[in-house]
Design an enzyme around this catalytic site. Structure first.
Site, PDB file in Angstrom:
ATOM      1  N   HIS A   1     -10.178  -5.543  -3.225  1.00  0.00           N
ATOM      2  CA  HIS A   1      -8.743  -5.799  -2.821  1.00  0.00           C
ATOM      3  C   HIS A   1      -8.910  -6.012  -1.356  1.00  0.00           C
ATOM      4  O   HIS A   1      -9.771  -5.433  -0.461  1.00  0.00           O
ATOM      5  CB  HIS A   1      -7.892  -4.346  -3.035  1.00  0.00           C
ATOM      6  CG  HIS A   1      -8.558  -3.223  -2.543  1.00  0.00           C
ATOM      7  ND1 HIS A   1      -9.365  -2.494  -3.191  1.00  0.00           N
ATOM      8  CD2 HIS A   1      -8.139  -2.500  -1.375  1.00  0.00           C
ATOM      9  CE1 HIS A   1      -9.893  -1.508  -2.329  1.00  0.00           C
ATOM     10  NE2 HIS A   1      -9.161  -1.433  -1.183  1.00  0.00           N
ATOM     11  N   LEU A   2      -8.037  -6.982  -1.048  1.00  0.00           N
ATOM     12  CA  LEU A   2      -7.746  -7.432   0.503  1.00  0.00           C
ATOM     13  C   LEU A   2      -6.830  -6.631   0.955  1.00  0.00           C
ATOM     14  O   LEU A   2      -5.448  -6.853   0.440  1.00  0.00           O
ATOM     15  CB  LEU A   2      -7.508  -8.881   0.356  1.00  0.00           C
ATOM     16  CG  LEU A   2      -7.160  -9.620   1.702  1.00  0.00           C
ATOM     17  CD1 LEU A   2      -8.282  -9.587   2.629  1.00  0.00           C
ATOM     18  CD2 LEU A   2      -6.451 -11.101   1.418  1.00  0.00           C
ATOM     19  N   HIS A   3      -6.848  -5.900   2.228  1.00  0.00           N
ATOM     20  CA  HIS A   3      -5.695  -5.414   2.944  1.00  0.00           C
ATOM     21  C   HIS A   3      -5.362  -6.528   3.903  1.00  0.00           C
ATOM     22  O   HIS A   3      -5.799  -7.188   4.684  1.00  0.00           O
ATOM     23  CB  HIS A   3      -6.346  -4.493   3.903  1.00  0.00           C
ATOM     24  CG  HIS A   3      -6.719  -3.128   3.069  1.00  0.00           C
ATOM     25  ND1 HIS A   3      -5.985  -1.843   2.962  1.00  0.00           N
ATOM     26  CD2 HIS A   3      -7.953  -2.962   2.577  1.00  0.00           C
ATOM     27  CE1 HIS A   3      -6.815  -1.018   2.376  1.00  0.00           C
ATOM     28  NE2 HIS A   3      -8.056  -1.769   1.991  1.00  0.00           N
TER      29      HIS A   3
ATOM     30  N   ASP B   1       0.904  -1.224   0.193  1.00  0.00           N
ATOM     31  CA  ASP B   1       0.029  -0.022   0.019  1.00  0.00           C
ATOM     32  C   ASP B   1       0.811   1.292   0.104  1.00  0.00           C
ATOM     33  O   ASP B   1       1.950   1.248   0.701  1.00  0.00           O
ATOM     34  CB  ASP B   1      -0.921  -0.105   1.205  1.00  0.00           C
ATOM     35  CG  ASP B   1      -1.957   0.859   1.135  1.00  0.00           C
ATOM     36  OD1 ASP B   1      -3.222   0.438   1.276  1.00  0.00           O
ATOM     37  OD2 ASP B   1      -1.720   2.167   1.105  1.00  0.00           O
ATOM     38  N   ILE B   2       0.692   2.086  -0.763  1.00  0.00           N
ATOM     39  CA  ILE B   2       1.553   3.379  -0.897  1.00  0.00           C
ATOM     40  C   ILE B   2       1.087   4.225   0.227  1.00  0.00           C
ATOM     41  O   ILE B   2       1.926   5.153   0.716  1.00  0.00           O
ATOM     42  CB  ILE B   2       1.245   4.311  -2.196  1.00  0.00           C
ATOM     43  CG1 ILE B   2      -0.311   4.452  -2.305  1.00  0.00           C
ATOM     44  CG2 ILE B   2       1.772   3.481  -3.444  1.00  0.00           C
ATOM     45  CD1 ILE B   2      -0.681   5.707  -3.506  1.00  0.00           C
TER      46      ILE B   2
ATOM     47  N   GLY C   1     -14.801   3.845   4.140  1.00  0.00           N
ATOM     48  CA  GLY C   1     -13.998   4.872   3.544  1.00  0.00           C
ATOM     49  C   GLY C   1     -13.158   4.054   2.294  1.00  0.00           C
ATOM     50  O   GLY C   1     -12.001   4.126   2.287  1.00  0.00           O
TER      51      GLY C   1
ATOM     52  N   ASN D   1     -12.833  -3.343   2.614  1.00  0.00           N
ATOM     53  CA  ASN D   1     -13.820  -2.193   2.910  1.00  0.00           C
ATOM     54  C   ASN D   1     -14.660  -2.145   1.565  1.00  0.00           C
ATOM     55  O   ASN D   1     -14.386  -2.416   0.458  1.00  0.00           O
ATOM     56  CB  ASN D   1     -13.045  -0.918   2.899  1.00  0.00           C
ATOM     57  CG  ASN D   1     -12.122  -0.899   4.268  1.00  0.00           C
ATOM     58  OD1 ASN D   1     -12.529  -1.163   5.313  1.00  0.00           O
ATOM     59  ND2 ASN D   1     -10.861  -0.586   4.008  1.00  0.00           N
TER      60      ASN D   1
END
Ligand SMILES: [Zn+2]
Length: 113
Positions: A96-98, A26-27, A89, A83
């Site tokens: 996408h999976l965090h 993640d940036i 948010g 999310n």
């Protein structure tokens, strides 16, 4: 945006790649380890992905575990987050999976807790 990363049009720090998934940092990391895992095929969100191709959702989760293993955080623990929608948010409309970990994480849920 994530389709552009998958296509190589936007650079990313790739940490894992399978036939149908791509994982990159993640940036704007929210933890010591913060990696995103996406299906290379476009799906709007996790629910849409689950309905359209449950096997691919499983591949995304499996890739997330592989990332956790490679990052050395399987023993210390990690969190998977999807999310969906404005209250969560969410800003990018490609499922996408965090994968979060590498340090003690905060609580999650209502703002301010
Ligand atoms: Zn996409």
């Amino acid at each position: 945006m994530f389709c552009d990363i998958v296509a190589g049009k936007i650079p990313a720090t790739v940490v894992n790649k399978t036939d149908r998934t791509l994982a990159f940092r993640d940036i704007n990391p929210q933890a010591a380890t913060h990696v995103l895992v996406v299906p290379t095929e476009h799906h709007e969100d996790a629910g849409v992905l689950a309905a359209a191709d449950p096997g691919l959702l499983a591949e995304v989760l499996t890739a997330g575990v592989e990332v956790a293993r490679a990052e050395g955080i399987v023993e210390t623990g990690y969190r998977f987050v999807f999310n969906t929608g404005p209250d969560a948010g969410r800003t990018v409309f490609h499922a996408h999976l965090h994968v979060l970990g590498g340090e003690q994480l905060g609580l999650f849920g209502r703002l301010g807790r």
